[in-house]
Scaffold this motif. Structure first.
Motif, PDB file in Angstrom:
ATOM      1  N   ALA A  71     -40.694  59.783  78.969  1.00 14.08           N
ATOM      2  CA  ALA A  71     -40.189  58.667  79.775  1.00 14.08           C
ATOM      3  C   ALA A  71     -39.450  57.651  78.908  1.00 14.08           C
ATOM      4  CB  ALA A  71     -41.340  57.989  80.514  1.00 14.08           C
ATOM      5  N   GLU A  72     -39.995  57.348  77.731  1.00 12.35           N
ATOM      6  CA  GLU A  72     -39.315  56.405  76.835  1.00 12.35           C
ATOM      7  C   GLU A  72     -37.993  56.972  76.334  1.00 12.35           C
ATOM      8  OE1 GLU A  72     -42.081  55.332  73.792  1.00 12.35           O
ATOM      9  OE2 GLU A  72     -43.307  54.128  75.150  1.00 12.35           O
ATOM     10  N   LYS A  73     -37.951  58.272  76.064  1.00 19.76           N
ATOM     11  CA  LYS A  73     -36.697  58.910  75.633  1.00 19.76           C
ATOM     12  C   LYS A  73     -35.659  58.829  76.750  1.00 19.76           C
ATOM     13  CE  LYS A  73     -34.822  63.257  73.982  1.00 19.76           C
ATOM     14  NZ  LYS A  73     -34.289  64.120  75.010  1.00 19.76           N
ATOM     15  N   ASN A  74     -36.082  59.071  77.993  1.00 19.28           N
ATOM     16  CA  ASN A  74     -35.159  58.975  79.117  1.00 19.28           C
ATOM     17  C   ASN A  74     -34.637  57.553  79.289  1.00 19.28           C
ATOM     18  OD1 ASN A  74     -35.294  61.666  79.729  1.00 19.28           O
ATOM     19  ND2 ASN A  74     -36.869  61.427  81.297  1.00 19.28           N
ATOM     20  N   ILE A  75     -35.483  56.562  79.100  1.00 17.89           N
ATOM     21  CA  ILE A  75     -35.051  55.168  79.205  1.00 17.89           C
ATOM     22  C   ILE A  75     -34.023  54.849  78.128  1.00 17.89           C
ATOM     23  CG2 ILE A  75     -35.841  52.775  78.905  1.00 17.89           C
ATOM     24  CD1 ILE A  75     -38.422  53.619  80.353  1.00 17.89           C
ATOM     25  N   ARG A  76     -34.267  55.327  76.896  1.00 16.40           N
ATOM     26  CA  ARG A  76     -33.293  55.105  75.822  1.00 16.40           C
ATOM     27  C   ARG A  76     -31.965  55.779  76.142  1.00 16.40           C
ATOM     28  NH1 ARG A  76     -37.890  55.874  72.508  1.00 16.40           N
ATOM     29  NH2 ARG A  76     -37.372  58.068  72.257  1.00 16.40           N
ATOM     30  N   ASP A  77     -32.019  57.009  76.692  1.00 18.15           N
ATOM     31  CA  ASP A  77     -30.788  57.718  77.053  1.00 18.15           C
ATOM     32  C   ASP A  77     -30.040  56.987  78.161  1.00 18.15           C
ATOM     33  OD1 ASP A  77     -31.275  59.667  75.175  1.00 18.15           O
ATOM     34  OD2 ASP A  77     -32.096  61.128  76.611  1.00 18.15           O
ATOM     35  N   ILE A  78     -30.776  56.468  79.141  1.00 16.28           N
ATOM     36  CA  ILE A  78     -30.141  55.729  80.241  1.00 16.28           C
ATOM     37  C   ILE A  78     -29.462  54.472  79.709  1.00 16.28           C
ATOM     38  CG2 ILE A  78     -30.656  54.340  82.290  1.00 16.28           C
ATOM     39  CD1 ILE A  78     -32.744  56.495  83.023  1.00 16.28           C
ATOM     40  N   LYS A  80     -28.309  53.983  76.676  1.00 19.00           N
ATOM     41  CA  LYS A  80     -27.157  54.412  75.881  1.00 19.00           C
ATOM     42  C   LYS A  80     -25.990  54.796  76.794  1.00 19.00           C
ATOM     43  CE  LYS A  80     -25.870  58.034  72.623  1.00 19.00           C
ATOM     44  NZ  LYS A  80     -26.334  59.265  71.969  1.00 19.00           N
ATOM     45  N   ILE A  81     -26.267  55.539  77.853  1.00 26.30           N
ATOM     46  CA  ILE A  81     -25.210  55.965  78.774  1.00 26.30           C
ATOM     47  C   ILE A  81     -24.664  54.772  79.544  1.00 26.30           C
ATOM     48  CG2 ILE A  81     -24.777  57.361  80.834  1.00 26.30           C
ATOM     49  CD1 ILE A  81     -26.666  59.462  79.626  1.00 26.30           C
ATOM     50  N   SER A  82     -25.522  53.801  79.885  1.00 30.73           N
ATOM     51  CA  SER A  82     -25.051  52.592  80.583  1.00 30.73           C
ATOM     52  C   SER A  82     -24.067  51.813  79.724  1.00 30.73           C
ATOM     53  CB  SER A  82     -26.218  51.687  80.938  1.00 30.73           C
ATOM     54  OG  SER A  82     -27.161  52.341  81.704  1.00 30.73           O
ATOM     55  N   LYS A  83     -24.386  51.685  78.439  1.00 28.92           N
ATOM     56  CA  LYS A  83     -23.464  50.991  77.531  1.00 28.92           C
ATOM     57  C   LYS A  83     -22.146  51.744  77.421  1.00 28.92           C
ATOM     58  CE  LYS A  83     -27.065  48.806  74.754  1.00 28.92           C
ATOM     59  NZ  LYS A  83     -27.732  48.752  73.459  1.00 28.92           N
ATOM     60  N   GLU A  84     -22.232  53.073  77.361  1.00 24.55           N
ATOM     61  CA  GLU A  84     -21.008  53.882  77.260  1.00 24.55           C
ATOM     62  C   GLU A  84     -20.167  53.746  78.529  1.00 24.55           C
ATOM     63  OE1 GLU A  84     -19.842  58.565  76.606  1.00 24.55           O
ATOM     64  OE2 GLU A  84     -21.809  57.851  75.935  1.00 24.55           O
ATOM     65  N   VAL A  85     -20.810  53.714  79.705  1.00 24.76           N
ATOM     66  CA  VAL A  85     -20.089  53.539  80.967  1.00 24.76           C
ATOM     67  C   VAL A  85     -19.413  52.175  81.003  1.00 24.76           C
ATOM     68  CG1 VAL A  85     -20.435  53.219  83.463  1.00 24.76           C
ATOM     69  CG2 VAL A  85     -21.428  55.177  82.308  1.00 24.76           C
ATOM     70  N   LYS A  86     -20.112  51.142  80.519  1.00 28.35           N
ATOM     71  CA  LYS A  86     -19.517  49.804  80.468  1.00 28.35           C
ATOM     72  C   LYS A  86     -18.276  49.784  79.595  1.00 28.35           C
ATOM     73  CE  LYS A  86     -22.783  46.120  81.265  1.00 28.35           C
ATOM     74  NZ  LYS A  86     -23.741  45.206  80.698  1.00 28.35           N
ATOM     75  N   GLU A  87     -18.379  50.404  78.412  1.00 30.16           N
ATOM     76  CA  GLU A  87     -17.231  50.445  77.495  1.00 30.16           C
ATOM     77  C   GLU A  87     -16.068  51.210  78.118  1.00 30.16           C
ATOM     78  OE1 GLU A  87     -18.448  51.975  73.714  1.00 30.16           O
ATOM     79  OE2 GLU A  87     -19.948  50.404  73.426  1.00 30.16           O
ATOM     80  N   LEU A  88     -16.364  52.342  78.772  1.00 29.93           N
ATOM     81  CA  LEU A  88     -15.294  53.108  79.423  1.00 29.93           C
ATOM     82  C   LEU A  88     -14.690  52.334  80.583  1.00 29.93           C
ATOM     83  CD1 LEU A  88     -16.846  56.685  79.387  1.00 29.93           C
ATOM     84  CD2 LEU A  88     -14.968  55.836  77.989  1.00 29.93           C
TER      85      LEU A  88
END
Length: 136
Positions: A71-78, A80-88
């Motif tokens: 669960a903690e790994k999934n939260i970290r991945d989410i 990371k992907i949220s930041k990448e979506v913001k940058e894109l």
């Protein structure tokens, strides 16, 4: 004074006395855990009978810990992907604004001027077709 009980003391070949040492028993420390396990209600039979349940609890604990890590790994991945979506998203907005600026009439005129094309000064004319009537 011969009223004492005599035992034979073994001697080795040289006449020296052989002293047999008894193994010294180590005293078990007298604390709550040792008293509980030796004098308490847990015996070897009850411990063997409770072993499957203890193993079940251990397995359940490992599954719980593994689930927590996942669960903690999934939260970290989410995150990371949220930041990448913001940058894109920011990149998309910048590119869209740049395209809107470059497609304005003055910017297009500047760019095509280097190719030798000039902006027409006469307004466009509407071409209409005259209706041809038959002589009927």
């Amino acid at each position: 004074m011969n009223n004492r009980l005599r035992t034979e003391i073994p001697e080795d070949e040289m006449g020296e006395l052989i002293v047999e040492e008894k193994p010294v028993k180590k005293d078990i420390p007298d604390n709550f855990l040792t008293q509980f396990l030796t004098n308490g209600f847990i015996t070897a039979d009850t411990a063997v009978k409770a072993l499957p349940f203890v193993l079940y609890l251990a397995l359940l604990g490992m599954v719980y810990i593994g689930n927590r890590h996942l669960a903690e790994k999934n939260i970290r991945d989410i995150d990371k992907i949220s930041k990448e979506v913001k940058e894109l998203s920011y990149g998309y907005k910048v590119t869209k604004a740049d395209l809107a600026y470059k497609s304005t009439l003055t910017e297009v005129a500047k760019r095509v001027d280097t190719l030798g094309l000039k902006e027409s000064l006469t307004p466009p004319q509407k071409i209409t077709e005259k209706e041809v009537t038959d002589g009927n």
